[in-house]
Scaffold this motif. Structure first.
Motif, PDB file in Angstrom:
ATOM      1  N   PHE A 125       0.820  -1.212   0.000  1.00 35.55           N
ATOM      2  CA  PHE A 125       0.000   0.000   0.000  1.00 35.55           C
ATOM      3  C   PHE A 125       0.858   1.267   0.000  1.00 35.55           C
ATOM      4  CE2 PHE A 125      -3.100  -3.064   1.810  1.00 35.55           C
ATOM      5  CZ  PHE A 125      -4.090  -2.910   0.853  1.00 35.55           C
ATOM      6  N   VAL A 126       1.986   1.216   0.710  1.00 35.93           N
ATOM      7  CA  VAL A 126       2.893   2.370   0.727  1.00 35.93           C
ATOM      8  C   VAL A 126       3.456   2.609  -0.663  1.00 35.93           C
ATOM      9  CG1 VAL A 126       5.148   3.180   1.534  1.00 35.93           C
ATOM     10  CG2 VAL A 126       3.479   2.261   3.176  1.00 35.93           C
ATOM     11  N   ASP A 127       3.874   1.513  -1.334  1.00 36.64           N
ATOM     12  CA  ASP A 127       4.418   1.657  -2.697  1.00 36.64           C
ATOM     13  C   ASP A 127       3.354   2.189  -3.655  1.00 36.64           C
ATOM     14  OD1 ASP A 127       6.865   0.788  -1.858  1.00 36.64           O
ATOM     15  OD2 ASP A 127       6.600  -1.288  -2.560  1.00 36.64           O
ATOM     16  N   LEU A 128       2.126   1.681  -3.522  1.00 28.96           N
ATOM     17  CA  LEU A 128       1.041   2.165  -4.380  1.00 28.96           C
ATOM     18  C   LEU A 128       0.769   3.648  -4.141  1.00 28.96           C
ATOM     19  CD1 LEU A 128      -1.526  -0.783  -4.191  1.00 28.96           C
ATOM     20  CD2 LEU A 128      -0.307   0.010  -6.226  1.00 28.96           C
ATOM     21  N   TYR A 129       0.791   4.054  -2.881  1.00 24.98           N
ATOM     22  CA  TYR A 129       0.555   5.467  -2.538  1.00 24.98           C
ATOM     23  C   TYR A 129       1.645   6.352  -3.144  1.00 24.98           C
ATOM     24  CZ  TYR A 129       0.132   9.683   0.335  1.00 24.98           C
ATOM     25  OH  TYR A 129       0.015  10.982   0.763  1.00 24.98           O
ATOM     26  N   ARG A 130       2.906   5.919  -2.951  1.00 25.95           N
ATOM     27  CA  ARG A 130       4.012   6.715  -3.485  1.00 25.95           C
ATOM     28  C   ARG A 130       3.953   6.788  -5.014  1.00 25.95           C
ATOM     29  NH1 ARG A 130       8.569   4.318   0.670  1.00 25.95           N
ATOM     30  NH2 ARG A 130       8.409   6.001   2.227  1.00 25.95           N
ATOM     31  N   SER A 131       3.610   5.660  -5.640  1.00 28.26           N
ATOM     32  CA  SER A 131       3.506   5.671  -7.105  1.00 28.26           C
ATOM     33  C   SER A 131       2.395   6.613  -7.561  1.00 28.26           C
ATOM     34  CB  SER A 131       3.230   4.253  -7.624  1.00 28.26           C
ATOM     35  OG  SER A 131       4.295   3.395  -7.330  1.00 28.26           O
ATOM     36  N   ARG A 132       1.268   6.570  -6.835  1.00 27.35           N
ATOM     37  CA  ARG A 132       0.163   7.446  -7.193  1.00 27.35           C
ATOM     38  C   ARG A 132       0.534   8.918  -7.021  1.00 27.35           C
ATOM     39  NH1 ARG A 132      -3.223   5.051  -4.231  1.00 27.35           N
ATOM     40  NH2 ARG A 132      -3.410   6.539  -2.509  1.00 27.35           N
ATOM     41  N   LYS A 133       1.256   9.239  -5.937  1.00 25.96           N
ATOM     42  CA  LYS A 133       1.673  10.625  -5.708  1.00 25.96           C
ATOM     43  C   LYS A 133       2.681  11.089  -6.757  1.00 25.96           C
ATOM     44  CE  LYS A 133       0.573  12.846  -2.672  1.00 25.96           C
ATOM     45  NZ  LYS A 133      -0.591  13.755  -2.539  1.00 25.96           N
ATOM     46  N   ARG A 134       3.619  10.189  -7.103  1.00 31.75           N
ATOM     47  CA  ARG A 134       4.587  10.558  -8.144  1.00 31.75           C
ATOM     48  C   ARG A 134       3.886  10.788  -9.473  1.00 31.75           C
ATOM     49  NH1 ARG A 134       8.320   7.078  -5.332  1.00 31.75           N
ATOM     50  NH2 ARG A 134       7.524   5.258  -6.457  1.00 31.75           N
ATOM     51  N   LEU A 135       2.921   9.909  -9.780  1.00 33.54           N
ATOM     52  CA  LEU A 135       2.168  10.071 -11.017  1.00 33.54           C
ATOM     53  C   LEU A 135       1.387  11.385 -11.010  1.00 33.54           C
ATOM     54  CD1 LEU A 135       1.221   8.914 -13.704  1.00 33.54           C
ATOM     55  CD2 LEU A 135      -0.598   7.706 -12.481  1.00 33.54           C
ATOM     56  N   ALA A 136       0.810  11.720  -9.862  1.00 32.44           N
ATOM     57  CA  ALA A 136       0.068  12.978  -9.751  1.00 32.44           C
ATOM     58  C   ALA A 136       0.993  14.174  -9.970  1.00 32.44           C
ATOM     59  CB  ALA A 136      -0.607  13.077  -8.378  1.00 32.44           C
ATOM     60  N   ARG A 137       2.225  14.076  -9.382  1.00 30.83           N
ATOM     61  CA  ARG A 137       3.187  15.171  -9.582  1.00 30.83           C
ATOM     62  C   ARG A 137       3.600  15.266 -11.045  1.00 30.83           C
ATOM     63  NH1 ARG A 137       5.318  13.304  -4.576  1.00 30.83           N
ATOM     64  NH2 ARG A 137       7.045  12.220  -5.619  1.00 30.83           N
ATOM     65  N   GLN A 138       3.792  14.107 -11.683  1.00 27.34           N
ATOM     66  CA  GLN A 138       4.175  14.111 -13.091  1.00 27.34           C
ATOM     67  C   GLN A 138       3.060  14.700 -13.962  1.00 27.34           C
ATOM     68  OE1 GLN A 138       5.111  10.013 -13.780  1.00 27.34           O
ATOM     69  NE2 GLN A 138       7.114  10.120 -12.790  1.00 27.34           N
ATOM     70  N   LEU A 139       1.812  14.317 -13.637  1.00 30.19           N
ATOM     71  CA  LEU A 139       0.678  14.862 -14.382  1.00 30.19           C
ATOM     72  C   LEU A 139       0.562  16.370 -14.175  1.00 30.19           C
ATOM     73  CD1 LEU A 139      -2.026  12.107 -13.764  1.00 30.19           C
ATOM     74  CD2 LEU A 139      -0.864  12.617 -15.918  1.00 30.19           C
ATOM     75  N   GLU A 140       0.804  16.794 -12.938  1.00 30.12           N
ATOM     76  CA  GLU A 140       0.760  18.235 -12.642  1.00 30.12           C
ATOM     77  C   GLU A 140       1.856  18.970 -13.410  1.00 30.12           C
ATOM     78  OE1 GLU A 140       0.984  21.294  -8.819  1.00 30.12           O
ATOM     79  OE2 GLU A 140       0.934  19.131  -8.499  1.00 30.12           O
ATOM     80  N   ALA A 141       3.053  18.350 -13.441  1.00 27.87           N
ATOM     81  CA  ALA A 141       4.164  18.962 -14.180  1.00 27.87           C
ATOM     82  C   ALA A 141       3.845  19.027 -15.672  1.00 27.87           C
ATOM     83  CB  ALA A 141       5.450  18.166 -13.943  1.00 27.87           C
ATOM     84  N   LEU A 142       3.234  17.944 -16.185  1.00 26.68           N
ATOM     85  CA  LEU A 142       2.851  17.934 -17.598  1.00 26.68           C
ATOM     86  C   LEU A 142       1.805  18.998 -17.897  1.00 26.68           C
ATOM     87  CD1 LEU A 142       2.644  14.090 -18.333  1.00 26.68           C
ATOM     88  CD2 LEU A 142       4.250  15.717 -19.352  1.00 26.68           C
ATOM     89  N   GLU A 143       0.848  19.132 -16.985  1.00 25.40           N
ATOM     90  CA  GLU A 143      -0.183  20.156 -17.169  1.00 25.40           C
ATOM     91  C   GLU A 143       0.411  21.557 -17.107  1.00 25.40           C
ATOM     92  OE1 GLU A 143      -3.774  22.071 -17.736  1.00 25.40           O
ATOM     93  OE2 GLU A 143      -3.126  20.000 -18.147  1.00 25.40           O
TER      94      GLU A 143
END
Length: 396
Positions: A125-143
């Protein structure tokens, strides 16, 4: 050391402090922060203050039990996405696991807990959370990148449009300049060739005193036209580079206007325009006398070109804004379409194409008045003449 932005919060809820301590010790790891709550009420307070990657809830608690807490979490926007793992010491025969999954749990663990199993599940669950947060940051950076690219694209479009306008303006300018410069130059060249022809034939009678005076007057008019055109081009260049010099000094505006009108009287009379000056008391202020004379000269030249041979009225007076110069003609007037752009570079009123000039006079006049923190107003109707009003603060 994990990145600070990857730090993960875990929530453990149990009414027995010893269970909390044991589970806390089991979950401790770099980048993980464990928050303890001894009741559902304490857990809700923590849920309001922190973002959690996982909540581990004891089922059997006094007051609000784990299932009720889970239902509250699932019904709240802020907490409904948090994975929930239930822990219970009750026997499997009570079927708590089924009820836990109905409450929205992702897993169910029975006490005594298997340390390895707990760490493995939490790690997932920790790995999934971190992956989701990194993906969110990447999406935010892309936006953010997309927004920046949109801004850049808009700027490029604007720059392209400005460049196209500049190219059109340059082409128009060169066309007008070549025409306007050729007119006085061709006249001068023709006059020189005629004199050369007469001199070649030894025909000195062609150079009587009266004829010489006429020749000199013609030459002077053509040379003055060339000088005016060149001065206009130089002033536009100074304006564009921010180097238009303004040298203010204490000036009597009424006297300045009188002097300019007097110097224009002969030209206006030659064009059939009577120049009428309304004399006023002295108006003292701080202005660049040369530049204000230039403004009035441009307005009078305008009135002379488009005044249709009718009287032109000039006045200078004090006003609420400081000082005011008015130039009124009774000529062809200005159309509403032309009124919107007469103070732009290379613009001339409709129907004035046959008139001399680069279309810079009003642009230069407007820029000079702006440099004095003043403004020019214009009122006009087609066929009804025009009124130009120059408003100037008195200065310090």
């Amino acid at each position: 050391m994990p990145d600070r932005t990857d730090e993960v919060n875990l929530l453990i809820v149990d009414d027995l402090p010893e269970n909390l301590l044991a589970l806390d010790a089991l979950l401790q790891a770099p980048g993980i922060r464990v928050h303890q709550a001894e009741s559902a009420e304490q857990a809700l307070e923590l849920l309001l203050r922190h973002e959690f990657a996982l909540a581990i809830l004891d089922v059997q608690m006094p007051g609000m039990d784990g299932f009720q807490l889970a239902e509250l979490m699932r019904g709240t926007e802020r907490t409904k996405q948090i994975p929930i793992v239930f822990v219970s010491a009750a026997g499997r025969e009570l079927n708590y696991a089924f009820k836990g999954y109905e409450s929205g749990a992702v897993d169910f663990m029975h006490k005594p807990l298997d340390a390895h199993a707990v760490r493995s599940k939490v790690s997932v669950f920790v790995d999934l959370y971190r992956s989701r947060k990194r993906l969110a940051r990447q999406l935010e950076a892309l936006e953010q990148s997309r927004r920046e690219q949109e801004v850049l694209l808009d700027e490029l479009r604007q720059t392209k449009a400005e460049l196209e306008d500049a190219v059109r303006m340059r082409d128009d300018f060169m066309s007008i300049v070549s025409h306007e410069l050729k007119t006085p130059l061709n006249t001068l060249i023709l006059e020189v060739q005629l004199r050369k022809l007469q001199l070649g034939r030894n025909n000195l009678e062609a150079f009587s005193e009266e004829r010489l005076r006429n020749m000199v007057d013609k030459d002077e008019r053509q040379i003055q036209s060339l000088i005016r055109l060149i001065d206009d081009m130089l002033d536009v260049s100074r304006i564009r580079t921010g180097k238009l010099s303004i040298r203010p000094s204490r000036t009597d505006l009424a006297q300045l206007v009188g002097n300019v009108v007097e110097s224009f009287a002969a030209q206006m009379e030659a064009c059939g325009c009577e120049l009428r000056l309304e004399r006023n008391e002295p108006i003292i202020g701080v202005w660049d006398a040369f530049r204000i004379e230039q403004v009035l000269a441009n307005l009078l030249t305008n009135a002379m070109r488009y005044g249709a041979g009718k009287p032109v009225h000039v006045s200078a007076m004090a006003c609420a804004e400081g000082a005011c110069i008015e130039v009124r003609d009774q000529g062809i007037g200005i159309s509403p379409q032309s009124l919107e752009r007469i103070f732009c570079q290379f613009e001339r009123a409709e129907g004035s194409e046959s008139s001399a000039g680069l279309g810079l006079g009003l642009f230069i006049a407007d820029q000079i008045v702006r440099a004095h923190n003043g403004r020019i107003q214009v009122q006009s109707e087609e066929g009804q003449g025009s009124l130009f009003r120059v408003l100037l603060p008195l200065g310090e």
